[in-house]
Design an enzyme around this catalytic site. Structure first.
Site, PDB file in Angstrom:
ATOM      1  N   GLU A 155       0.813  -1.224   0.000  1.00 23.34           N
ATOM      2  CA  GLU A 155       0.000   0.000   0.000  1.00 23.34           C
ATOM      3  C   GLU A 155       0.845   1.272   0.000  1.00 23.34           C
ATOM      4  O   GLU A 155       0.732   2.102   0.906  1.00 23.34           O
ATOM      5  CB  GLU A 155      -0.962  -0.013   1.196  1.00 23.34           C
ATOM      6  N   GLU A 310      -6.514  -8.075  -0.861  1.00 24.50           N
ATOM      7  CA  GLU A 310      -6.954  -8.066   0.541  1.00 24.50           C
ATOM      8  C   GLU A 310      -8.457  -7.839   0.599  1.00 24.50           C
ATOM      9  O   GLU A 310      -8.993  -7.020  -0.153  1.00 24.50           O
ATOM     10  CB  GLU A 310      -6.280  -6.937   1.342  1.00 24.50           C
TER      11      GLU A 310
END
Lengths: 675, 675, 675
Positions: A155, A310
């Site tokens: 991320e 995710e």
């Protein structure tokens, strides 16, 4: 031709993030995890994401024994591995010895060690340390039979205001403006408020402590931040490539804001992203179609199946309210991703940690440690479904419509001083346009303003305030050649440097393409509204924005019926070349567009896999490859659906039964293959 | 046996904070104050709180003439004195010469001189200067016949982020973790995000600029801040003790948040606190019982009568809306404190100053300077009442119920990432449980999770998220030995380091004590609710939290009647050893608990001094000593109460009349002695 | 005797801000602008405001060729010029070479280059550079026949916290307190919290990092900031005066907050201001009378016609919602200024720039570049009107009423700790009092508390919390000599150092003037209200504040009819000397005051140019000179007005027709001359 994440494993991946280094003192837990993996119908674990301190506990002293052991265990348990580079979080020793790896905040103060990221992407030391560990990982595991892909860092986000970064920014601008400060001055219109630059050395980052009003600088700063992040990532991948050809991905984040995903996609092999919807919240309905939007965006980025890297089993822990997913929702959300082109269903996280900030984030295995939980069983059920539909892996949906969501436009629009200054609602507006397609089961490519439009029958461009000359040309050619283009208020106001076009909006040639001149834009207070009357006789409400547009050749399809601009156009259409260009002058609540979209789609014969109107919050999507046609029917509503006609003959891929209609429970999904 | 603040003066104190140094140029005002003291039925003044600049105008140059004079004047006027150490605010010269006495803010920047406190509790210079002046005060006035107690500093609060403090924090952690960094790493679960420490030297304060996610560190930081404050205070008291044995107190503040009052109470002789309710506000009703809660808390801290050190005559000036107390309210609020165990009624402030930030804060003597004001007369009336009920001084209420309000649990819970993340409502929840006792006139001890529970018939433990092993053991023994324990959702989730318990909630042994397993917790959006049905047939509404609990031996007393967990337990009771353990799985609005409390109290024969249901916002409390039984009947409502039966024979202590019933005006209170 | 902005040009100016340096590369635009100037009925352009970087591109290297050329072009086009000094924004090179010209923020950090202003007013370098360029401008253009006035800098505002400024502040206080630190200590009541100063060197700026509670310091800090700004401006003017006697003005800003306009007006020749109302917003009605208030304020400052230096053609771009002005509104707003005494109608901006933060701010000439726009035509129409009414130029309205709006009082009141702490609503209250005059067409002087009141028949003083001894005396004499004074709650609480008056409110002598004693003030929660009954029989609602006042000689005209102070006075009047003093003890919604104002105005025979009640949002104003009487009838409502009697014989100045009544369209205005 199907395209797989990794050709050596042409199957759906089902698994998720695993942090075995947290349980190094309890290895019986590792063994239990291996046992539970199969029980959960999972076949993948993502490891290494935050292992740096474990595998390089002191500078230059590497210890891979833990990774060696866990990778073998997973392999032996039949699992595949997505292996991460550990750069999402540095070890403490690095910040202690090399403080320059820490970011500097906008106020000029260097951060302390903590959180994730928080490192300077330009720092030579950090780049060197990252490359060194990546190289070792690639050398050691880059050809391991269980490892199927690289997960680069985690991320990526944020920015640094250190002097090194500022100097890089000057370099970036020198290059952009051919080292000519006058080009920059013109592009930035810096004469305003006497802010002329006389040297590139005078350039500082935009800052609330200094320069805030040069919008060209602001947007270039965002471009620069995105570019530096991508450059850092490229170097990470480069180090891996010395020893490994495994496909590389990085897990992107929803907001789609700080990074230019289109530029980033170029240096990745596969796109993956982390999806965290707020199901069952007051915005449950929005989530249903917004997730479709995101999935479509990530699929479009490389025009191939992507990875749902995710998602949360059961619940998350970081929202304001962390509600449990209702029965069925875990599976429905997983299969929604698949319906839009995902070839993986992965979770954050496999097992809940005992401490720190994500210990209450949903996991396949809870603190209780058993498989006898509602959430574990939900994951298992999703795995069961994935096994039954595995042949879908590698296929793609058919797409005829493009919707433009342009991040540079969003940056510029959000930064613009005018209109409703605090909230431009660009994203909300784009997704409102998306919704009309989603509810009809029409898969859409989400492109930026520079996409090749030639393959689409319909292109929708809401609020494209920043329309550079290439886009003007692209739009012109697209319509000339027979395309249908639907644009709205704010089209073509500024160029790529946020300089207003002279000679009237929308930019130059577009006035001809659309057959209009946009004289003024009225921004309404939330209490205000205006009335719009369609030629069809229906009435609609305009909110927020009403442009005063003059038709100059275009046909008027709807008009304002109130305010001092009553009688002026609300929707126009212009025949230009072989195509048509629509212009909507106001913001509607979605109902006006939905009505117009109905007509346009009918005219262009574009429809979803089920043509009939679907119940609210129920939709259907397709993936296909040659003669193989797969149908997903999804129910996001809290009500069951009975006997919905499939408009064809199908086989239910889970039961093997033939079907011409479908019934669905609450938050249910069924998958069919056309006979 | 009655316990007095100071055995040499076994009477209620009635007075307040007095700042004569502000009027040093107008000493006729001092004389007028002495005259007004008696007229107001007051017998005490608290002096010296902010006198440092006056008694040590230059470093090391002490001038006690002002204090000498004013103390003699008060003594001659028949007043008692609570004498303060002046450390709540330093003289300017100290900050000028020793900048290190000033606090450093979280951003690393040292404060400028200003406000109160704002000093570093670890600063050796500040400690030395404080001890020096305290020693002199004790030497000079520590045996003065008018001085009855030491008032240490003023409303200790806040924290410092300077390097000295940070080093002290490292020391604190070295000690806690036996100088073993791996113990710390395990306790902090620092492997998460690769945040492992390799040395205690790497420890920094939690900070928004750095480390935020290590919850164990966050809670230890709070423990450390509390400990440093207590340590500073201990040194203040130590300096006084060289010359004086007078009882020492410090005035605590409502929020009960930054300091661990239980640890602080150990080094004090007497507890005192500053009470500033928002009477007549939209939360008037909450204030009525919350004040009861606070008073009970402060009484419980040392299990002896406490001091109401500050309260506002008429109004305060620092709330958002500073409304006048309605007629009667000054006296009612004062006597409420007495009803819960206070042996003083003291005001901030005796006389309004002319300038600075508290010049509009209520005072006994207003700027007009006369006794002919509504507020002066209200104070006088309270003094009159106190004289009539003076024999109550030193007695205590009888208590059979303990309610757990645990500050470490609050720190951990508020910091926890999960549930409703922004507002855990721990305090609101605890006081909602308190309310059911307050309205019945049942005096409650407010204890922390480590209290000796053996003396109570009933213990209530709402939301005890952090339940360390000692508490698990204490609860187990308490129930085994016949106690009734009532706990709620979130019990026993983490240990003292905020590490989750493995093996299922609530922590280990507690699953047996309560006969349940708590699988999941559903956090509801504010718009959501669930239905609960009691075996008694009544229905209630669940908000915010609903746990999905499995009864494993416990008897189910109520169930959910909606949501996907309909049919699972809402309230259970388990017989364990000689006692009973109740578990409530959801958050109710107070009505469910009130109903259940009614049954449990009836079963245990626990009741207030008046057993009948009392009108809304009317309650009754008792203090007693041997055969002496005193009854307070309090009316917080804006309506008069007529002929309420006292259920016994009493004497009205103010009129001397016999009474078996009572009538009360608005905001009125009457005090009776049992015949 | 008419007074003109510049006697050499006794006409209205109609024009606005022009930034030709932004178009230096497109000089054909300059020529087009000259052509459009006449077409728009404009006769003025304001230039040079942000030209510094263009005319001094390097330190000491001046290049006036651009200004020479544009000034000649304007002159040749028949336009007049208001010439600005360029100090509103420095060139970058100055900040690069002399960082000390940049402001320091409250946190002690020096700003970066950016925005406007952002310069330290005490900086010797900045003062030197400003004087140098001003001198050259004056020498070169100070006698140019087209230049009619100096526009000094631009919207002075803000403050600097640098060490130079802090030292200046100490000097300021040394002077104020005769170098006697004890005088300062007394005035600041610094003994409170032991904050005594022992030296002027200890003085620091008030700061959230340090000293916040010394209200006397806070108000002196505001005085100092205002004084430094004025001092800087004086030096700017001084430099110009070496070569030019043209009248000097500076464009003031609405908030009327950070600068003491009364002190600033002393060093200016003419007042000008920038007016940006939020027409057609939810506060449209407030804007209508608030604009009247502001215009009256700016006219009163020098008691002569003022300049409307900036106003927005069409719309602005910096509000939260930037709505278009409805047809008519541009002209109505322009003529409203004239009706209150403006002799100019000027716009920001003549032509929209292409880039930076004001590119979407309304302009006479839009990006389209033509005269064929709604906004251009609106400007043209306003110009047409101005030509017809040009003889009004130089006249003034007749005024019999003064309303006190005192900036020092506002500073002190907003800073005061007490009452409703966060929002004192002083401005809202003063303008509510203003509204009763505005709706009746009664022109009002807006004065401060130190004005000469002798020329007024009625003086209104709402919420005059800070009433220094001079004001007490002025009020006393005013009433003694026959004036009518109307004051409200909070009168006379503190002196000029924010020290409370002793002996009861309002301050000393005022208790006699008003015949009252104000014992307490009750601050209500927003949910609360109290009832007020007028002797006339009507009932009103009190909100926010209710004082408990005792009549001591005054006659009670209204009483509270609820709350515990029912029966105590709500309005009193006292005959004192030859005059009358009214005191209103509570905050009303405007209706109470409107009723009372009606009686008082009738008694004093004060009325507007039309005596009859006017429709809502319609009003009328006058300007006059000897026998010349001009009447403006203004309609701010969205509804037409039919046949309103003018109560006299007039000529419509635009049509030349005789008229005894008037009809108006929406947002329309007509101007008449009395026959």
């Amino acid at each position: 031709m199907r395209k797989y994440i990794n050709d050596s494993f042409p199957h759906f991946l089902h698994g998720g993030d695993y942090n075995p280094e947290q349980w190094i003192a309890n290895k019986e837990i590792w063994d239990e995890d291996m046992r539970l993996l199969g029980e959960a119908n999972c076949n993948e674990l993502t490891v290494g994401i935050f292992s740096w301190a474990t595998i390089e506990p002191e500078e230059g002293k590497y210890d891979f024994s833990f990774l060696d052991e866990i990778i073998e265990k997973i392999h032996n348990a039949g699992g595949k591995i997505v292996l991460a580079t550990p750069t999402g979080s540095r070890p403490r020793w690095m910040a202690e010895k090399y403080p320059e790896v820490l970011r500097v905040a906008e106020n000029g103060q260097r951060n302390l060690y903590g959180t994730r990221h928080n490192h300077c992407y330009t720092s030579p030391v950090y780049r060197e340390k990252a490359a060194a560990i990546n190289r070792r990982l690639a050398e050691r595991y880059g050809k391991h039979p269980a490892v199927v892909a690289w997960h680069i860092s985690n991320e990526y986000s944020g920015r640094c205001y250190c002097p090194l970064c500022e100097e890089k920014f000057r370099e970036y601008l020198r290059k952009k403006f051919d080292n000519d400060i006058n080009k920059l001055n013109h592009a930035y219109w810096s004469t305003f408020w006497s802010h002329n630059y006389t040297s590139f050395d005078q350039i500082e980052f935009p800052s609330s402590r200094g320069e805030t009003v040069i919008h060209g600088l602001n947007v270039d700063f965002r471009r620069f931040v995105s570019e530096m992040t991508i450059d850092f990532m490229s170097e990470e991948i480069k180090a891996l490539r010395e020893f490994s050809d495994l496909p590389a991905t990085t897990n992107l984040l929803r907001p789609v804001y700080d990074l230019d995903h289109w530029k980033l996609a170029k240096v990745l092999d596969v796109i993956s992203w982390d999806s965290y919807p707020e199901w069952h919240s007051p915005r449950h309905e929005n989530e249903a179609y917004e997730r479709g939007f995101y999935h479509d965006h990530y699929r479009t980025l490389k025009n191939r199946p992507f990875m749902l890297m995710e998602s949360a089993p059961g619940l998350v822990n970081w929202m304001e309210f962390n509600k449990l997913k209702r029965p069925g929702m875990d599976r429905l959300a997983a299969i929604q991703a698949v319906a839009h082109g995902s070839d993986t269903v992965q979770y954050f996280q496999w097992r809940k940690g005992r401490g720190s900030s994500e210990k209450f984030h949903g996991a396949v295995v809870d603190h209780v440690g058993t498989s006898d939980t509602r959430v574990f069983k939900a994951v298992k059920a999703t795995g069961e479904t994935l096994k039954h539909i595995d042949e879908i892996c590698g296929t793609m949906p058919e797409v005829k419509v493009a919707l433009i969501y342009d991040i540079e436009n969003r940056w510029a629009l959000d930064d613009s001083q005018g209109f409703c200054r605090k909230n431009k609602k660009y994203f909300e507006t784009v997704t409102t346009y998306y919704k009309a397609f989603w509810k009809r089961g029409i898969t859409v490519d989400i492109v930026n303003a520079h996409a090749d439009l030639s393959k689409y029958d319909l292109v929708v461009a809401p609020m494209l305030y920043m329309t550079d000359k290439d886009t003007v040309e692209s739009f012109t050619k697209y319509v000339e050649n027979g395309g249908t283009l639907y644009a709205t208020y704010m089209l073509g106001m500024v160029d790529e440097n946020d300089l207003c076009y002279l000679g009237g909006f929308p930019a130059n040639g577009l006035k001809d393409v659309f057959g209009i001149w946009n004289e003024e834009i009225d921004t309404l207070y939330p209490q205000d509204s205006a009335l719009v009357k369609c030629n069809c006789g229906k009435e609609f409400v305009a909110k927020d924005y009403c442009e005063i547009v003059h038709a100059r050749g275009a046909k008027v399809l709807a008009e304002y019926a109130s305010e001092f601009y009553a009688g002026s156009p609300a929707l126009t259409v212009n025949e230009y070349g072989k195509g048509k260009a629509y212009y909507q002058t106001f913001r509607d609540g979605g109902d006006f567009w939905d009505t117009i979209a109905g007509s346009i789609l009918a005219e262009l014969d574009i429809h979803g896999p089920i043509k009939a109107d679907l119940p609210e919050l129920v939709t259907a999507h397709q993936r296909q490859d040659g003669d193989d046609f797969y149908l997903f029917v999804e129910n996001y509503s809290g009500k069951p659906v009975e006997n919905l006609s499939l408009e064809g003959e199908y086989i239910d891929m889970e039961t093997g039964d033939k079907a011409t209609s479908v019934s669905l429970g609450e938050f249910d999904v069924k998958i069919f293959k056309k006979i």
